[in-house]
Enzyme design. Structure first.
Site, short mmCIF file in Angstrom:
data_model
loop_
_atom_site.label_atom_id
_atom_site.label_comp_id
_atom_site.label_asym_id
_atom_site.label_seq_id
_atom_site.Cartn_x
_atom_site.Cartn_y
_atom_site.Cartn_z
N ASP A 67 0.85 -1.18 0.00
CA ASP A 67 0.00 0.00 0.00
C ASP A 67 0.89 1.24 0.00
O ASP A 67 1.99 1.22 -0.56
CB ASP A 67 -0.95 -0.04 1.20
N SER A 68 0.43 2.33 0.64
CA SER A 68 1.18 3.57 0.61
C SER A 68 2.56 3.45 1.24
O SER A 68 3.49 4.17 0.84
CB SER A 68 0.39 4.66 1.32
N HIS A 69 2.75 2.56 2.21
CA HIS A 69 4.06 2.39 2.82
C HIS A 69 5.07 1.81 1.85
O HIS A 69 6.28 2.00 2.00
CB HIS A 69 3.95 1.49 4.05
#
Length: 364
Positions: free
Chosen positions: A152-154
């Site tokens: 995801d965004s990480h």
């Protein structure tokens, strides 16, 4: 090195000296012969070049000469251009067209274009590299090691170069740099090609705050987010999958209109679907190692659930699967996301497992 900023068309350009002042400028000349290209990431070849949407795509070519042309197609994008592993220029929302890279000593060079920005809203096109007068094509770069990052965004590097946590959506886009995020750092450490198959805000069974949209496993089989064409590349068989999914499943409370009436029900659905997703990856690459990692956010709920997934996979007979907890992050990027310093800490945590399993690179 001294950095100079100037406006070229719709693109901000920063340059630094290599063997001579390097310039990247739009030109109206006709392109020469295309150079052999090496591509990292999922692309769909088109008449205009290579259409891509998953983050972290990169393009490389080698040549002998004093300059080279690159073609940029449609779509808003931030491109990091480097020559001979030295940062050379950044183009922000460049206009489509042909650009010339000049100022190189006459000799052998490798040029690389990294897509730094995330492209959830629409795909973008990179048109390739082309020879200038006196430029001679050389074989494109190649690596034997392959790593696939899913998340995801990480994993994307959402707002990772931001100097503040409170960001507008435009600032998030401008300060997201996948080329400086954990996947690029890890791949560089091990001399590997890589793919970043990640979407900010998406999870295994639930997206951030229950928002609509495909989860990562639903979007994963396709080349682009329109799901028009399934991705297939017979040359892509990573030795290592690095997966981080769960932040968006668990960092917000459930809403009454969502299908899970209790947290326990969400946990059970998440574990079942995550196990099935990893098993699908292993069916394609049965000898690949799989690292599942998670931060200590959400009072440890994410890490606890990911650890259960790893345990279930091992109990089912899956080999070379591990869980790596990542703690001590500062989360100073946009909206309390990992910064580039945190990306380095995540890379270090992952390397403990990778360094202990060097045999993964020798597998066929």
């Amino acid at each position: 090195m001294k950095r100079v900023l100037g406006l070229i068309g719709a693109a901000w350009l920063s340059t630094s000296a290599l063997s001579a002042p390097l310039t990247v400028t739009p030109v109206s000349t006709k392109a020469g012969a295309p150079l052999p290209i090496h591509i990292g990431g999922r692309v769909e070849p088109t008449a205009d070049g290579y259409r891509r949407q998953w983050p972290g795509t990169y393009f490389e070519a080698s040549f002998r000469g004093e300059g080279v042309l690159l073609k940029i197609g449609e779509g808003d994008v931030i491109l990091r251009i480097s020559v001979d592993a030295t940062s050379a220029a950044t183009l922000v929302k460049p206009k489509p067209g042909l650009y010339r890279v000049d100022g190189l000593a006459n000799g052998r060079h490798t040029i690389r274009v990294d897509v730094a920005s995330e492209s959830q809203a629409a795909s973008t096109v990179f048109g390739g590299f082309y020879a200038t007068a006196g430029t001679r094509a050389l074989p494109s770069p190649a690596r034997t090691r392959q790593i696939e990052f899913i998340g995801d965004s990480h994993t994307v590097g959402y707002g990772n170069i931001s100097a503040k946590r409170d960001c507008t959506q435009d600032e998030v886009w401008a300060t997201t740099d996948t080329s400086q995020a954990m996947p690029a750092l890890t791949a560089r450490r091990y001399g590997a090609d890589y793919q970043v198959n990640a979407i900010s805000g998406r999870g295994i069974v639930r997206n951030y705050d229950g928002m609509p949209g495909d989860t990562v496993p639903a979007a994963y089989p396709f080349t682009l987010f329109d799901k028009a064409k399934r991705y297939a590349d017979p040359a892509w068989h990573p030795s290592l999958y690095v997966i981080a999914l769960g932040t968006n499943d668990f960092t917000t409370p459930l809403h009454p209109n969502e299908p899970w009436k209790t947290r326990d029900a969400l946990h059970a659905d998440y574990e079942q679907h995550y196990v099935a997703f990893v098993k699908r990856l292993r069916a394609r690459d049965p000898n690949a190692h799989v690292v599942l990692w998670a931060t200590d956010m959400a009072d440890g709920e994410i890490a606890s659930e990911v650890a259960k997934v790893a345990a279930r996979l091992k109990a089912a007979g899956e080999r070379n699967v591990t869980f790596v907890p990542v703690t001590g992050l500062a989360f100073t990027g946009c909206h309390a996301h990992p910064s580039t310093a945190d990306d380095g800490r995540i890379t270090t945590a992952l390397s403990t497992y990778i360094d202990a399993h060097a045999e993964m690179w020798a597998r066929k």
